[in-house]
Design a protein around this motif. Sequence first.
Motif, PDB file in Angstrom:
ATOM      1  N   ILE A  12     -12.857  17.696  19.080  1.00  0.00           N
ATOM      2  CA  ILE A  12     -12.969  16.745  17.980  1.00  0.00           C
ATOM      3  C   ILE A  12     -12.361  15.445  18.471  1.00  0.00           C
ATOM      4  O   ILE A  12     -11.202  15.419  18.914  1.00  0.00           O
ATOM      5  CB  ILE A  12     -12.202  17.259  16.742  1.00  0.00           C
ATOM      6  CG1 ILE A  12     -12.816  18.566  16.257  1.00  0.00           C
ATOM      7  CG2 ILE A  12     -12.192  16.200  15.642  1.00  0.00           C
ATOM      8  CD1 ILE A  12     -11.960  19.294  15.241  1.00  0.00           C
ATOM      9  N   ALA A  13     -13.118  14.368  18.417  1.00  0.00           N
ATOM     10  CA  ALA A  13     -12.614  13.057  18.834  1.00  0.00           C
ATOM     11  C   ALA A  13     -12.300  12.243  17.587  1.00  0.00           C
ATOM     12  O   ALA A  13     -13.126  12.134  16.684  1.00  0.00           O
ATOM     13  CB  ALA A  13     -13.650  12.338  19.693  1.00  0.00           C
ATOM     14  N   VAL A  14     -11.113  11.676  17.557  1.00  0.00           N
ATOM     15  CA  VAL A  14     -10.695  10.832  16.445  1.00  0.00           C
ATOM     16  C   VAL A  14     -10.451   9.438  16.999  1.00  0.00           C
ATOM     17  O   VAL A  14      -9.532   9.239  17.802  1.00  0.00           O
ATOM     18  CB  VAL A  14      -9.406  11.374  15.783  1.00  0.00           C
ATOM     19  CG1 VAL A  14      -8.961  10.459  14.649  1.00  0.00           C
ATOM     20  CG2 VAL A  14      -9.614  12.804  15.308  1.00  0.00           C
ATOM     21  N   GLY A  15     -11.284   8.496  16.618  1.00  0.00           N
ATOM     22  CA  GLY A  15     -11.121   7.116  17.051  1.00  0.00           C
ATOM     23  C   GLY A  15     -10.387   6.329  15.983  1.00  0.00           C
ATOM     24  O   GLY A  15     -10.719   6.407  14.799  1.00  0.00           O
ATOM     25  N   ILE A  16      -9.388   5.589  16.399  1.00  0.00           N
ATOM     26  CA  ILE A  16      -8.587   4.805  15.455  1.00  0.00           C
ATOM     27  C   ILE A  16      -8.758   3.335  15.810  1.00  0.00           C
ATOM     28  O   ILE A  16      -8.457   2.924  16.931  1.00  0.00           O
ATOM     29  CB  ILE A  16      -7.102   5.201  15.537  1.00  0.00           C
ATOM     30  CG1 ILE A  16      -6.968   6.701  15.271  1.00  0.00           C
ATOM     31  CG2 ILE A  16      -6.270   4.379  14.573  1.00  0.00           C
ATOM     32  CD1 ILE A  16      -5.614   7.248  15.587  1.00  0.00           C
ATOM     33  N   PRO A  17      -9.254   2.529  14.875  1.00  0.00           N
ATOM     34  CA  PRO A  17      -9.403   1.103  15.182  1.00  0.00           C
ATOM     35  C   PRO A  17      -8.037   0.462  15.393  1.00  0.00           C
ATOM     36  O   PRO A  17      -7.055   0.835  14.732  1.00  0.00           O
ATOM     37  CB  PRO A  17     -10.097   0.532  13.941  1.00  0.00           C
ATOM     38  CG  PRO A  17      -9.813   1.489  12.853  1.00  0.00           C
ATOM     39  CD  PRO A  17      -9.631   2.837  13.504  1.00  0.00           C
TER      40      PRO A  17
END
Length: 194
Positions: A12-17
Amino acid sequence: MNALAAQGTEAIAVGIPNGGDRRFHEYSPVENTDYPQGGGGGADAYVAFLTGTVKPAVDAAFRTRPGPDDTVVIGSSMGGVISLHAWLTRPDVFGHAGIMSPAFWTNRGFSLRQAQQAPLPAGRVWVDIGGQESPEFPNRMRAYWDEAHTLADTLRARGLGERLRFQADPAAPHHESAWAARLPAALRFLLTGR
């Protein structure tokens, strides 16, 4: 992620701006008013946000393996700085770290001293760098290159051994295209050790 999943490595990839104008402050562990954007010193609060807000929300919403052995933090440039800091300060949450094109020059050696002095977590670390990180600023470009090598040498000397992968590409720029090219190998190593 799809290509890795097809090879049997699912994650699971979680991208945070990033915080835009606040990016430097959020990702830097120390203040540096000499840096063109000024500020810094918000890294501990950012790591607390990751561990206290983001990760619990992800673990609640998805079928995760929540332990540190299955949790990776990875970023490029200032994201590499905060990834090292998160791994060293919260190894109970982040078992592995990806440090791509780290902008250690922004914190006057703090990150390198931290890597020399902090208790060394048990996980895997990917470090990479390009040789053309900032050609318009030759001293900065040399700092990117030298300090990434110094980090890799430090971690190697501290016994990381097979848990460390270092990649240096003399032609690579400081750009998303370079990080995208290196990301599959970084994720494969961080997620599986291969």
